[in-house]
Design a protein around this motif. Sequence first.
Motif, PDB file in Angstrom:
ATOM      1  N   SER A   1      24.904  25.661   8.109  1.00  0.00           N
ATOM      2  CA  SER A   1      26.053  25.437   8.967  1.00  0.00           C
ATOM      3  C   SER A   1      25.531  25.347  10.394  1.00  0.00           C
ATOM      4  CB  SER A   1      27.057  26.574   8.843  1.00  0.00           C
ATOM      5  OG  SER A   1      27.567  26.620   7.529  1.00  0.00           O
ATOM      6  N   VAL A   2      26.256  24.639  11.246  1.00  0.00           N
ATOM      7  CA  VAL A   2      25.793  24.380  12.605  1.00  0.00           C
ATOM      8  C   VAL A   2      26.846  24.856  13.595  1.00  0.00           C
ATOM      9  CG1 VAL A   2      25.067  22.581  14.212  1.00  0.00           C
ATOM     10  CG2 VAL A   2      24.503  22.375  11.800  1.00  0.00           C
ATOM     11  N   ALA A   3      26.365  25.441  14.694  1.00  0.00           N
ATOM     12  CA  ALA A   3      27.246  25.839  15.792  1.00  0.00           C
ATOM     13  C   ALA A   3      26.606  25.392  17.092  1.00  0.00           C
ATOM     14  CB  ALA A   3      27.455  27.348  15.790  1.00  0.00           C
ATOM     15  N   GLY A   4      27.437  24.960  18.011  1.00  0.00           N
ATOM     16  CA  GLY A   4      26.948  24.554  19.327  1.00  0.00           C
ATOM     17  C   GLY A   4      26.337  23.171  19.299  1.00  0.00           C
ATOM     18  N   GLY A   5      25.463  22.945  20.260  1.00  0.00           N
ATOM     19  CA  GLY A   5      24.800  21.655  20.377  1.00  0.00           C
ATOM     20  C   GLY A   5      25.206  20.959  21.660  1.00  0.00           C
ATOM     21  N   GLY A   6      24.437  19.964  22.020  1.00  0.00           N
ATOM     22  CA  GLY A   6      24.732  19.192  23.218  1.00  0.00           C
ATOM     23  C   GLY A   6      23.580  18.270  23.562  1.00  0.00           C
ATOM     24  N   THR A   7      23.826  17.419  24.562  1.00  0.00           N
ATOM     25  CA  THR A   7      22.821  16.433  24.952  1.00  0.00           C
ATOM     26  C   THR A   7      22.155  16.758  26.282  1.00  0.00           C
ATOM     27  OG1 THR A   7      24.538  15.107  26.023  1.00  0.00           O
ATOM     28  CG2 THR A   7      24.014  14.590  23.721  1.00  0.00           C
TER      29      THR A   7
END
Length: 163
Positions: free
Chosen positions: A111-117
Amino acid sequence: MKAMTAIAARKEKGFTLIELVMVIVILGILAAFALPRFANFSNEARVSSINGLAGSLRSAASIAHARQVADGSAAGTSVTLENQTITMVDGFPTANAGGISAAAQVSGDYSVAGGGTNAGDSITYFIAPDTDGTDGAGCQVTYTAADNSTPSPISVTVATGGC
C-alpha cells in the motif's frame, strides 16, 4: 530345539504394539514442542519483504541517477530505463508512481501513502492488511526524494517494529 526356533521366529515378525505406541507418543511430544518454533514465519517474511523493497529503492535511485549523468541531462530531466520514463528531481527519481515506483518496479503487494514530484517529497510503502489481523502500519519503508539543500541526495528509511 523346536522351542528355540519358535522364539526366534516370533522375534523376527516386527514391532510390538507397545513399541509402536511409544514411538508415536514420543513423536507427538517432539512435535508439540517443535511446531510453535517453526509455524509462524509471517513476521520474518514481512521484515524480509520490506528490507528487500528498501534495497530495490536505493538501487533504482542510483541507476536512474547514473543514467541521467551518463546522458548528460539536466537534474530535472526525465530518463528512460527499460522503456519506462522515470520522472526526476534534483538528479534522482521523484517520490511518486512515475518516479521511484516506476524505477524500482514496485508491484501491487504494498500500500502507498504520500508522494509528490517536488524535491524533498516522501512516499511510504507498507504491507497491506493481512489475514492475521496485522495492519502493517509499523512495517514500512519511506523514500524521500532528493533535495539539493541537504547533504544526502535521497533517504530510504525502514521501520520493521510493527511487522
